[in-house]
Design an enzyme around this catalytic site. Structure first.
Site, short mmCIF file in Angstrom:
data_model
loop_
_atom_site.label_atom_id
_atom_site.label_comp_id
_atom_site.label_asym_id
_atom_site.label_seq_id
_atom_site.Cartn_x
_atom_site.Cartn_y
_atom_site.Cartn_z
N THR A 150 -62.86 25.43 13.49
CA THR A 150 -63.65 26.57 13.96
C THR A 150 -65.06 26.49 13.44
OG1 THR A 150 -61.77 28.02 14.01
CG2 THR A 150 -63.90 29.09 13.71
N VAL A 179 -53.69 34.51 18.64
CA VAL A 179 -55.04 34.66 18.09
C VAL A 179 -54.98 34.42 16.59
CG1 VAL A 179 -56.99 36.25 17.81
CG2 VAL A 179 -55.59 36.36 19.88
N GLY A 180 -55.94 33.65 16.07
CA GLY A 180 -56.00 33.37 14.63
C GLY A 180 -56.94 34.33 13.91
N ASP A 181 -57.50 33.88 12.82
CA ASP A 181 -58.36 34.72 11.99
C ASP A 181 -59.78 34.89 12.54
OD1 ASP A 181 -58.52 31.86 11.40
OD2 ASP A 181 -60.17 32.46 10.10
N THR A 201 -62.40 28.80 7.98
CA THR A 201 -61.80 27.93 8.97
C THR A 201 -60.52 27.36 8.38
OG1 THR A 201 -62.09 25.87 10.25
CG2 THR A 201 -63.35 26.05 8.22
N GLY A 204 -55.31 30.05 10.63
CA GLY A 204 -55.58 31.48 10.74
C GLY A 204 -54.46 32.34 10.19
C1 SD4 Z 1 -57.40 29.68 13.97
N1 SD4 Z 1 -58.83 29.43 12.06
O1 SD4 Z 1 -57.38 29.97 15.15
C2 SD4 Z 1 -58.66 29.07 13.43
C3 SD4 Z 1 -58.60 27.61 13.65
C4 SD4 Z 1 -59.56 26.90 12.78
O2 SD4 Z 1 -60.52 25.24 11.74
O3 SD4 Z 1 -60.29 27.28 12.05
N2 SD4 Z 1 -59.73 25.87 12.58
O4 SD4 Z 1 -56.45 29.81 13.22
#
Ligand code: SD4
Length: 319
Positions: A150, A179-181, A201, A204
């Site tokens: 991310t 959906v992640g963080d 990142t 999440g």
């Molecule tokens: C997620 N944190 O959707 C994001 C993915 C990500 O580095 O960061 N990747 O969980």
């Protein structure tokens, strides 16, 4: 004082563009949007925007968020499809008094109505990655949800205003609607112009368990340097997850305070970030976590930078 920090080497070109404008007194909000758009538009970065890797039914669902550290305005889109620049939609939503977070078809309808560029975000290259992964999963016991990067950024402008933003396609092969963080205030990002900002990142599902970006800002508010705040937040969350659950997912963070001091920490071996301030020219660092939870930041060599791009742009073979 102005400054900008961002997750991963892929942020380099965008931050470079934004930094030139920060030097000319551009606002931190414009800097964040310009820099994240550049990453979203680059087709070879397979975890953000155009060219992002799809979910398990081969749809590219994107998450993005924008936060203003002065007004605390916050906007986000979750699982949005067919929109070129989710960060711009998130920024516009942050200016509304309600309806700041929109998901799925609601987010898409809003973006369309407001005239944001519509675009099919699934590239041929992403389709090859998808088909290869499906093939690999039939023959090897792999974690399907690999592949993430991310982009998260924090910026400080010459007026002292700070802004943070994120944009991602989330985890490769995620469930439809997952959906992640990244679009969640406090987890993917948090910023307060009187203190500083942070963004995350990694996995999440685990980053959210520590509301890690808010935690870093809270530690900075108590007087910690951003580096110490990042290290403590990653160490504490990682230890807690291991104690309570047996393991911790990937956790990587960057932060900057209102003085332009910065920090970065991780529990993985390949994390990189980009930083520039009035005092320090644009630099890409690789982060090496130590046994005791401290970090060594190594300036990336030209060879490493070139290899990073070469790897991402190399021709792909269909398995
Ligand atoms: C997620 N944190 O959707 C994001 C993915 C990500 O580095 O960061 N990747 O969980």
């Amino acid at each position: 004082m102005w400054g900008m920090i961002a997750t991963w080497r892929m942020a380099l070109e965008g931050v470079q563009e934004a930094v030139q404008s920060l030097e000319q007194q551009a606002s931190s909000g414009d800097a964040i949007e310009v820099a994240i758009k550049a990453v979203e538009d680059f087709p070879y970065y397979k975890s953000v925007g155009y060219g992002g890797l799809p979910n398990e039914v081969m749809e590219v669902e994107l998450d993005a968020a924008y936060m203003d550290g002065t007004t605390l305005d916050f906007g986000a889109v979750c699982a949005i499809q067919d929109v070129a620049n989710p960060i711009s939609v998130a920024r516009q939503l942050s200016l509304q008094s309600v309806n700041n977070v929109l998901v799925g078809i609601g987010a898409q309808a809003y973006a369309q109505k407001q005239g944001f560029e519509q675009k099919n975000m699934l590239t041929d290259r992403a389709k090859i990655h998808y088909h290869n992964r499906v093939k690999d999963l039939q023959t090897e016991s792999l974690v399907p949800y690999a592949g993430h990067d991310t982009v998260g950024m924090v910026s400080l402008d010459t007026t002292g205003k700070m802004v943070a933003g994120t944009s991602t396609s989330g985890l490769f092969m995620k469930k439809r609607g997952r959906v992640g963080d990244s679009p969640f205030i406090g987890s993917g990002l948090y910023v307060d112009s009187t203190v500083g900002g942070a963004t995350a990142t990694g996995l999440g599902e685990d980053l959210m368990k520590g509301i890690i970006s808010y935690e870093i800002v809270r530690l900075m508010e108590q007087g910690m340097h951003p580096q110490q705040a990042c290290e403590i937040a990653v160490k504490n969350l990682s230890q807690k997850l291991i104690q309570r659950r047996g393991n911790a997912g990937d956790l990587s963070v960057v932060a900057m305070n209102h003085k332009g001091e910065w920090g970065a920490a991780t529990n993985i071996t390949n994390f990189s970030f980009v930083v520039a301030t009035e005092k320090e020219s644009l630099t890409v660092y690789r982060v090496h976590p130590q046994e005791d939870g401290t970090m060594i930041h190594e300036k990336a060599t030209q060879e490493w930078l070139d290899e990073y791009l070469r790897e991402r742009m190399k021709p792909l073979e269909v398995k």
